[in-house]
Design an enzyme around this catalytic site. Structure first.
Site, PDB file in Angstrom:
ATOM      1  N   ASP A 222       0.833  -1.204   0.000  1.00 14.70           N
ATOM      2  CA  ASP A 222       0.000   0.000   0.000  1.00 14.70           C
ATOM      3  C   ASP A 222       0.872   1.260   0.000  1.00 14.70           C
ATOM      4  O   ASP A 222       1.950   1.287   0.593  1.00 14.70           O
ATOM      5  CB  ASP A 222      -0.892   0.002   1.244  1.00 14.70           C
ATOM      6  CG  ASP A 222      -1.646   1.306   1.400  1.00 14.70           C
ATOM      7  OD1 ASP A 222      -2.543   1.560   0.576  1.00 14.70           O
ATOM      8  OD2 ASP A 222      -1.312   2.086   2.311  1.00 14.70           O
TER       9      ASP A 222
ATOM     10  N   GLU B 130       1.078  -0.494  -5.264  1.00 15.32           N
ATOM     11  CA  GLU B 130       0.043   0.514  -5.457  1.00 15.32           C
ATOM     12  C   GLU B 130       0.746   1.850  -5.689  1.00 15.32           C
ATOM     13  O   GLU B 130       1.078   2.563  -4.748  1.00 15.32           O
ATOM     14  CB  GLU B 130      -0.873   0.605  -4.226  1.00 15.32           C
ATOM     15  CG  GLU B 130      -2.068   1.514  -4.455  1.00 15.32           C
ATOM     16  CD  GLU B 130      -2.538   2.266  -3.214  1.00 15.32           C
ATOM     17  OE1 GLU B 130      -3.703   2.691  -3.198  1.00 15.32           O
ATOM     18  OE2 GLU B 130      -1.750   2.453  -2.282  1.00 15.32           O
TER      19      GLU B 130
END
Length: 566
Positions: free
Chosen positions: A215, A270
């Site tokens: 993330d 990401e």
């Protein structure tokens, strides 16, 4: 602990494996020494599946995986969700919000205990069982890992762990993320690297995960963390003074370690910036990720649905956005993820049909123009994204069948309601509701990819982007794809180019009655090529493409051979 200035402080161990929270007493977590007797420890029975050639990811959150207004458990996910995911044809699960986070509504992005699996959903042994049962079904399991920042919690987090602000994090303003209200790791500190790298090994070895979706990679790659920055694609943005060398180093180390120790490991970044070589091996100068998320794709769809009428959709821009990825670096395409489902935004189905979602999704009601359009575009958007957008595909749970609600966790602003913190999976089981049609289409799409393998095939050859007709035509993995996005116009005997000569049959038809369509093309329809060049292809064939429908076809006697997924 007693600090050098004599202050006595209490902290939860940084490496603790389990913490529990009693909200009726305090929001602060308490540490638990988790060391059950051998007879009570879960014993893994199944080996990890091989890394899939084509990655089809089902993104899921354990706590919301129930129609009931409660926090669902690991046990319930194992019993109810794993068979559903397997039935739909996905081969990977991406589990969100597993690393322990104090605030449920943070969706797991404010981690305070990096080695603890969230106790909201059950015990560590329950999570091990979930992963093991997924492996028994041939499903790989990815963990959403948050190493980009950490919770500001002091009493039950890493912040101010030794009484200073710079043990795990940068001191002062450099260690604060302004938008996320969280702490930023100091990747130049040897002990921080040791903590984070061992954290990755822990999740792989203790719980048997098969890889990670990292993330907030953009925040880790740049000193500005992507705040107030638009990326134009200029190389000065990627190799200038704004790049955080220590963040790049950590991500490279993490990928190098994971792939050396676990050759089948999968890592996904990401990243919204498009950093070159992010998904190339370190040996040839890359950072080492296997895939990056195609984050521009869902933004494009929301912009189309919010700002443009159907006859303003630009086929060239649609095709460009779906194919605009770095050659040789794999991209995971998706029409919408959890980001688009969270409160404040709408899912694609809600943008399409929110006026009639609660009144006309029953087969006993009129098939109105709004519902007809919504269901047609929902299927077409997913299919063109799947076929053209990348080397992997991702779907957030519930969106495959057009889940009618956004996602909002219990918080003060909604009187701590669980009403929107759930997935109404039961909607697909009611044969009087049209959601089941979308569910079956998604299944057929995944199973077709498993058979023909377009995700691990070379990028598509686009032969037609017709702005007036709103028609898009391309070939990939021996399949011919024809999309008619025109809102009112159907085309009879529409001529499209194709390289391989032969007779073609329909593999997937978004207008099939099995998927809630109007069935305007018969399943047994055959298309025959003519030996004459068209649109820079060696042959052409003529097809009937109804308004708002898409076909994928394969050659029966064409020079193309489907590839079976191992």
């Amino acid at each position: 602990m007693v600090t050098p200035n004599g202050e006595r402080i209490y902290r939860i161990p940084a490496w603790i494996k389990r913490v529990v929270q009693d909200l009726s007493v305090s929001p602060t977590y308490d540490a638990v020494f988790w060391n059950p007797p051998k007879a009570e420890r879960y014993q893994f029975q199944h080996s990890r599946p091989k890394r899939p050639q084509s990655l089809r990811i089902y993104e899921a959150h354990v706590g919301i995986s129930s129609p009931e207004t409660k926090v669902a458990t690991y046990k319930e996910f194992t019993a109810n969700m794993l068979p559903r995911i397997k039935y739909l044809g996905y081969n990977a699960i991406q589990l969100m919000a597993i690393m322990e986070h104090a605030y449920y509504a943070s969706f797991g992005y404010q981690v305070n205990n990096f080695f603890a699996a969230s106790s909201r959903y059950g015990t560590p042994e329950d999570l091990k069982e979930l992963v093991d049962k997924a492996h028994s079904m041939g499903l790989v399991v990815l963990l959403d890992v948050v190493h980009s920042h950490a919770s500001k919690n002091v009493l039950d987090g890493l912040n101010m762990f030794d009484g200073t602000d710079h043990q795990y994090f940068h001191g002062g303003g450099k260690g604060q993320h302004e938008l996320w209200d969280s702490r930023l790791f100091n990747y130049g500190n040897h002990e921080v690297l040791r903590f984070l790298l061992s954290n990755l090994r822990f999740w792989m070895e203790e719980y048997g995960f098969d890889g990670f979706r990292f993330d907030g990679v953009t925040s880790m790659l740049y000193a500005h963390h992507g705040i107030g920055t638009g990326f134009s694609g200029g190389y000065h943005e990627y190799f200038g003074s704004s790049v955080d060398d220590e963040g790049v180093m950590y991500l490279t180390l993490a990928n190098e370690m994971l792939h050396q120790l676990y050759p089948e490991c999968i890592t996904v970044a990401e990243d919204v910036s498009g950093m070159p070589a992010l998904c190339l091996p370190h040996a040839i100068g890359g950072i080492g990720f296997d895939y990056r998320l195609g984050m521009a794709i869902p933004d494009m769809y929301i912009k189309l649905l919010k700002e443009q009428s159907d006859n303003e959709w630009n086929m060239g821009n649609l095709a460009f956005t779906l194919t605009n990825r770095r050659h040789g670096e794999k991209t995971i395409a998706y029409a919408e993820s959890h980001d688009q489902a969270l409160v404040g935004d709408k899912s694609i189905m809600m943008w399409l049909c929110d006026k009639e979602m609660y009144t006309h999704m029953s087969v006993l009601t009129e098939f109105t123009p709004i519902i007809e359009r919504g269901m047609a575009l929902h299927k077409m958007i997913r299919l063109v994204t799947h076929a053209l957008g990348g080397e992997g595909y991702l779907n957030f749970e519930g969106n495959e069948f057009g889940h009618p609600e956004w996602l909002d966790f219990p918080r003060a602003g909604n009187n701590n309601s669980f009403w929107y913190a759930r997935r109404q999976l039961n909607l697909t089981e009611d044969h009087l509701l049209r959601y089941r049609f979308l569910n079956e289409f998604d299944r057929s799409m995944q199973l077709s990819e498993a058979k023909y393998g377009w995700l691990h095939s070379p990028q598509a050859y686009i032969s037609l982007k017709h702005e007036g007709d709103k028609v898009l035509v391309f070939e990939r993995a021996g399949l011919l794809w024809v999309f008619n996005f025109h809102p009112t116009q159907s085309f009879t005997d529409y001529r499209v180019g194709v390289e391989a000569a032969g007779t073609y049959r329909i593999v997937l038809d978004t207008d099939d009655t099995e998927f809630g369509g109007l069935g305007r093309n018969h399943k047994d329809t055959r298309f025959f090529t003519t030996d004459m060049p068209w649109n820079e292809r060696s042959n052409f064939l003529q097809v009937y493409i109804p308004t708002r429908s898409a076909l994928s076809s394969t050659g029966i006697s064409a020079r193309s051979t489907p590839t079976s997924e191992r």
